[in-house]
Design a protein around this motif. Structure first.
Motif, PDB file in Angstrom:
ATOM      1  N   GLN A  62       0.836  -1.202   0.000  1.00  0.00           N
ATOM      2  CA  GLN A  62       0.000   0.000   0.000  1.00  0.00           C
ATOM      3  C   GLN A  62       0.875   1.258   0.000  1.00  0.00           C
ATOM      4  O   GLN A  62       0.548   2.259  -0.652  1.00  0.00           O
ATOM      5  CB  GLN A  62      -0.924   0.003   1.213  1.00  0.00           C
ATOM      6  CG  GLN A  62      -2.008  -1.048   1.160  1.00  0.00           C
ATOM      7  CD  GLN A  62      -2.818  -1.106   2.439  1.00  0.00           C
ATOM      8  OE1 GLN A  62      -2.449  -0.507   3.457  1.00  0.00           O
ATOM      9  NE2 GLN A  62      -3.924  -1.846   2.400  1.00  0.00           N
ATOM     10  N   PHE A  63       1.982   1.167   0.713  1.00  0.00           N
ATOM     11  CA  PHE A  63       2.924   2.295   0.748  1.00  0.00           C
ATOM     12  C   PHE A  63       3.482   2.551  -0.656  1.00  0.00           C
ATOM     13  O   PHE A  63       3.558   3.688  -1.124  1.00  0.00           O
ATOM     14  CB  PHE A  63       4.052   1.981   1.734  1.00  0.00           C
ATOM     15  CG  PHE A  63       5.094   3.068   1.837  1.00  0.00           C
ATOM     16  CD1 PHE A  63       4.892   4.174   2.649  1.00  0.00           C
ATOM     17  CD2 PHE A  63       6.288   2.969   1.128  1.00  0.00           C
ATOM     18  CE1 PHE A  63       5.852   5.163   2.755  1.00  0.00           C
ATOM     19  CE2 PHE A  63       7.253   3.953   1.234  1.00  0.00           C
ATOM     20  CZ  PHE A  63       7.029   5.061   2.046  1.00  0.00           C
ATOM     21  N   ILE A  64       3.858   1.453  -1.336  1.00  0.00           N
ATOM     22  CA  ILE A  64       4.431   1.564  -2.680  1.00  0.00           C
ATOM     23  C   ILE A  64       3.396   2.110  -3.662  1.00  0.00           C
ATOM     24  O   ILE A  64       3.705   2.939  -4.516  1.00  0.00           O
ATOM     25  CB  ILE A  64       4.976   0.200  -3.153  1.00  0.00           C
ATOM     26  CG1 ILE A  64       6.190  -0.182  -2.306  1.00  0.00           C
ATOM     27  CG2 ILE A  64       5.319   0.215  -4.628  1.00  0.00           C
ATOM     28  CD1 ILE A  64       6.674  -1.594  -2.506  1.00  0.00           C
ATOM     29  N   GLU A 111       7.771   5.819   6.346  1.00  0.00           N
ATOM     30  CA  GLU A 111       9.001   6.316   5.720  1.00  0.00           C
ATOM     31  C   GLU A 111      10.105   6.499   6.758  1.00  0.00           C
ATOM     32  O   GLU A 111      11.251   6.113   6.547  1.00  0.00           O
ATOM     33  CB  GLU A 111       8.711   7.641   5.015  1.00  0.00           C
ATOM     34  CG  GLU A 111       9.860   8.137   4.182  1.00  0.00           C
ATOM     35  CD  GLU A 111       9.491   9.372   3.388  1.00  0.00           C
ATOM     36  OE1 GLU A 111      10.423  10.132   3.084  1.00  0.00           O
ATOM     37  OE2 GLU A 111       8.297   9.573   3.075  1.00  0.00           O
ATOM     38  N   SER A 112       9.765   7.096   7.909  1.00  0.00           N
ATOM     39  CA  SER A 112      10.779   7.243   8.950  1.00  0.00           C
ATOM     40  C   SER A 112      11.200   5.884   9.501  1.00  0.00           C
ATOM     41  O   SER A 112      12.355   5.718   9.906  1.00  0.00           O
ATOM     42  CB  SER A 112      10.342   8.151  10.088  1.00  0.00           C
ATOM     43  OG  SER A 112       9.004   8.265  10.238  1.00  0.00           O
ATOM     44  N   ASP A 116      16.581  -1.982   9.015  1.00  0.00           N
ATOM     45  CA  ASP A 116      17.148  -2.644   7.843  1.00  0.00           C
ATOM     46  C   ASP A 116      16.284  -3.794   7.353  1.00  0.00           C
ATOM     47  O   ASP A 116      16.204  -4.058   6.153  1.00  0.00           O
ATOM     48  CB  ASP A 116      18.550  -3.161   8.166  1.00  0.00           C
ATOM     49  CG  ASP A 116      19.544  -2.031   8.363  1.00  0.00           C
ATOM     50  OD1 ASP A 116      19.296  -0.927   7.826  1.00  0.00           O
ATOM     51  OD2 ASP A 116      20.562  -2.240   9.056  1.00  0.00           O
ATOM     52  N   GLN A 117      15.619  -4.476   8.287  1.00  0.00           N
ATOM     53  CA  GLN A 117      14.771  -5.619   7.922  1.00  0.00           C
ATOM     54  C   GLN A 117      13.604  -5.141   7.057  1.00  0.00           C
ATOM     55  O   GLN A 117      13.303  -5.727   6.016  1.00  0.00           O
ATOM     56  CB  GLN A 117      14.253  -6.316   9.182  1.00  0.00           C
ATOM     57  CG  GLN A 117      13.416  -7.534   8.899  1.00  0.00           C
ATOM     58  CD  GLN A 117      12.895  -8.176  10.194  1.00  0.00           C
ATOM     59  OE1 GLN A 117      13.329  -7.807  11.285  1.00  0.00           O
ATOM     60  NE2 GLN A 117      11.988  -9.116  10.054  1.00  0.00           N
ATOM     61  N   CYS A 118      12.930  -4.070   7.463  1.00  0.00           N
ATOM     62  CA  CYS A 118      11.795  -3.545   6.690  1.00  0.00           C
ATOM     63  C   CYS A 118      12.274  -2.953   5.365  1.00  0.00           C
ATOM     64  O   CYS A 118      11.576  -3.033   4.353  1.00  0.00           O
ATOM     65  CB  CYS A 118      11.034  -2.502   7.493  1.00  0.00           C
ATOM     66  SG  CYS A 118      10.027  -3.244   8.802  1.00  0.00           S
ATOM     67  N   LEU A 119      13.467  -2.368   5.364  1.00  0.00           N
ATOM     68  CA  LEU A 119      14.011  -1.825   4.130  1.00  0.00           C
ATOM     69  C   LEU A 119      14.239  -2.946   3.120  1.00  0.00           C
ATOM     70  O   LEU A 119      13.958  -2.787   1.930  1.00  0.00           O
ATOM     71  CB  LEU A 119      15.319  -1.079   4.413  1.00  0.00           C
ATOM     72  CG  LEU A 119      15.996  -0.430   3.212  1.00  0.00           C
ATOM     73  CD1 LEU A 119      15.103   0.612   2.566  1.00  0.00           C
ATOM     74  CD2 LEU A 119      17.324   0.188   3.626  1.00  0.00           C
TER      75      LEU A 119
END
Length: 150
Positions: A11-13, A26-27, A33-36
């Motif tokens: 949904q963010f994308i 975003e913050s 790093d895992q979510c990135l």
């Protein structure tokens, strides 16, 4: 630290989340790093659905055309001449104003304060004139003597 689900990242994308939620996620990407890694993986999977940089909206020609709208027009030689004359006119008006108010006289007198103006010495031009006249008188006398000696 709590992580977001894959669906939330999709949904963010796709930019369907409210602004507050988007900023929060975003913050979170900056610190996790895992979510990135999950986010990057989902971007690669959905790359075909994302906008293509070669689209009309972001092409170089469109951007350059928009930049051209905001460029200042070049000054013509006539405009530059008028502007120079205006500046010279302003400078002349200020100079005349200073001259009529006596500011230049005050400035020149301030530089002469240390000298004694009470002495009545003749000006250099007067001294030169006196020397020239005395030389001419001397020449005249010498010429008369030569004529008398002949």
């Amino acid at each position: 630290m709590s992580h977001y689900t894959n669906e939330e990242w999709r949904q963010f994308i796709c930019d369907v989340l409210p602004e507050e939620k988007r900023e929060e996620m975003e913050s979170h990407l900056y610190s996790c790093d895992q979510c990135l890694a999950v986010y990057m993986e989902l971007i690669e999977e959905n790359a075909s659905d994302l906008p293509n940089p070669s689209d009309e909206a972001v092409s170089a020609d469109v951007i350059l055309a928009q930049v051209e709208q905001y460029k200042k027009p070049k000054r013509t030689k006539q405009t530059q001449t008028k502007q120079k004359l205006l500046h010279y006119g302003i400078a002349a008006a200020i100079t005349i104003g200073f001259m009529s108010s006596g500011i230049f006289q005050l400035v020149t007198n301030a530089g002469v304060v240390g000298t004694d103006l009470s002495e009545n010495r003749p000006a250099y031009t007067e001294q030169w004139m006196d020397k020239t006249l005395s030389f001419l008188d001397w020449l005249k006398v010498n010429q008369k003597e030569e004529v008398n000696n002949r």
